[in-house]
Write a protein that holds these residues in place. Sequence first.
Motif, short mmCIF file in Angstrom:
data_model
loop_
_atom_site.label_atom_id
_atom_site.label_comp_id
_atom_site.label_asym_id
_atom_site.label_seq_id
_atom_site.Cartn_x
_atom_site.Cartn_y
_atom_site.Cartn_z
N PHE A 148 0.84 -1.19 0.00
CA PHE A 148 0.00 0.00 0.00
C PHE A 148 0.88 1.24 0.00
O PHE A 148 1.92 1.28 0.66
N SER A 149 0.43 2.26 -0.72
CA SER A 149 1.14 3.53 -0.71
C SER A 149 0.83 4.29 0.57
O SER A 149 -0.09 3.93 1.32
N LEU A 150 1.59 5.34 0.82
CA LEU A 150 1.35 6.18 1.98
C LEU A 150 -0.06 6.77 1.94
O LEU A 150 -0.77 6.78 2.95
N ALA A 151 -0.48 7.23 0.77
CA ALA A 151 -1.82 7.80 0.63
C ALA A 151 -2.89 6.73 0.91
O ALA A 151 -3.94 7.03 1.49
N ASP A 152 -2.63 5.48 0.49
CA ASP A 152 -3.56 4.38 0.79
C ASP A 152 -3.73 4.22 2.31
O ASP A 152 -4.84 4.11 2.82
N VAL A 153 -2.59 4.18 3.00
CA VAL A 153 -2.61 3.99 4.46
C VAL A 153 -3.38 5.12 5.14
O VAL A 153 -4.17 4.91 6.06
N GLN A 154 -3.15 6.35 4.66
CA GLN A 154 -3.84 7.49 5.25
C GLN A 154 -5.36 7.40 5.04
O GLN A 154 -6.14 7.75 5.93
N ALA A 155 -5.78 6.92 3.88
CA ALA A 155 -7.22 6.76 3.62
C ALA A 155 -7.81 5.72 4.58
O ALA A 155 -8.91 5.92 5.13
N TRP A 156 -7.12 4.63 4.79
CA TRP A 156 -7.57 3.61 5.74
C TRP A 156 -7.61 4.18 7.16
O TRP A 156 -8.55 3.93 7.92
N SER A 157 -6.59 4.95 7.52
CA SER A 157 -6.53 5.52 8.87
C SER A 157 -7.72 6.43 9.12
O SER A 157 -8.33 6.39 10.19
N ARG A 158 -8.03 7.27 8.15
CA ARG A 158 -9.15 8.20 8.34
C ARG A 158 -10.47 7.45 8.46
O ARG A 158 -11.39 7.90 9.16
N ALA A 159 -10.57 6.31 7.77
CA ALA A 159 -11.81 5.53 7.84
C ALA A 159 -11.95 4.82 9.18
O ALA A 159 -13.02 4.82 9.80
N TYR A 160 -10.87 4.21 9.65
CA TYR A 160 -10.95 3.40 10.87
C TYR A 160 -10.66 4.21 12.14
O TYR A 160 -10.92 3.73 13.24
N ARG A 161 -10.10 5.40 11.97
CA ARG A 161 -9.78 6.21 13.14
C ARG A 161 -10.55 7.53 13.10
O ARG A 161 -10.07 8.57 13.55
N ALA A 162 -11.75 7.49 12.58
CA ALA A 162 -12.54 8.71 12.41
C ALA A 162 -12.73 9.45 13.73
O ALA A 162 -12.72 10.68 13.77
N ALA A 163 -12.90 8.70 14.81
CA ALA A 163 -13.14 9.33 16.11
C ALA A 163 -11.91 10.09 16.61
O ALA A 163 -12.03 10.97 17.48
N ALA A 164 -10.74 9.77 16.08
CA ALA A 164 -9.50 10.42 16.51
C ALA A 164 -9.16 11.65 15.67
O ALA A 164 -8.21 12.36 15.98
N MET A 165 -9.94 11.90 14.62
CA MET A 165 -9.65 13.01 13.73
C MET A 165 -10.13 14.34 14.33
O MET A 165 -10.87 14.38 15.29
#
Length: 392
Positions: free
Chosen positions: A84-101
């Motif tokens: 996965f690219s860095l941008a891919d990882v960030q998209a996953w992070s925003r989806a699964y860590r929405a409460a932390a944003m």
Amino acid sequence: MNSNTATLAPQTLSDVMDQADRSGLLMSRVRSAMLSPTSRKRAPTYSSGQLGAICGLDRNQVAYRIQKGDLPSGRVTGNGRREFSLADVQAWSRAYRAAAMRPAGAEAVAIVLANFKGGVGKTTTAMSVAQGLSLRGHRVLAVDCDPQGSLTTLFGILPDTEVEDEQTILPLCVGAESSLRSAIRPSYWSGVDLVAAAPLLFGAEFSLPSRQQTEDDFEFWNVLNIGLDEVRDEYDVIVIDTPPSLSYVTINALMAANGLLMPLPPNALDFASASQFWRLFSDLAGQLVEQRGVGKEFDFIRVLLTRVDSSDSTATVVRDWIGQAYEGKVMPVEIPKTAAAASAAAEFGTIYDVGRYDGNARTYKRAAEAYEKVTELVEQLIQATWRRKMAA
């Protein structure tokens, strides 16, 4: 005759300029070799396991979400592994860590890295925090306020040849701009933008006091703070790296920040230097309060033990001093002095830039886990600041 004295001869300013040219040329060659073939840095790629660790998922959960098709699926390499690219990882992070944003309506939290002494890990920590937070899904602005441009160099940019004055905070300091927006550039690390630095930034140390004398109601300490206002709602975190001195620019960085993070190795000289920093900053703050009625609150102040050498027997004693002097402010994690971190630094990077480490896996893991813990703790401080600001 000693070889050190046999060649002694007067060194003119012309000799100094020649030396600067040679050093700059060699630096350019070294960077080109380190960053070949493009002479520009590239962010690493991530395996399914690394993606899962960042998002708190096991392999089955990652596989299920890939099949679902609503998040980036990466690409399958020739050996059958998915990356996965860095941008891919960030998209996953925003989806699964929405409460932390960042909550709607909240502004970016600005964190300043400050210490009088060089070589304490200040710039490496600034870069690592920016990278680590971006991996967790946060959008980060990195602001380099040090004329030496060490943070800029970590982004793969040569300060003395590849940075123009309009790409730095200098236009703010001289009064040519009132916002940093035009100085912001994207970086090789997706999710982290940069305001660069260069030697010409030394000019700010003359322009700021000059403006204070000639412009009515000019607030020399508030220039960067005002310059960031226009972009605070476009980022989650602003990481500011400072010169190793209490300069006019450093004062601006301190006054623009919500939080202060001081990297501090546990040795006597660094401890003494840090004490001087706090005394001088305290004296300056007292003058601003007394003469200008200026108020300043930090949402948090933390001290991070860096470059900790496990073989140094004196570190334990100094660690105790630090604990007493900064009671309640010392972060419960230490950055070890490791070969893995040194190897990354030799290639103008941090532990986050290492795609594959060829040395001792345990050494790399120890350094990586330390920086991950720092990122986690900093994120908690950021979230607490958001909650406090929103409640107010």
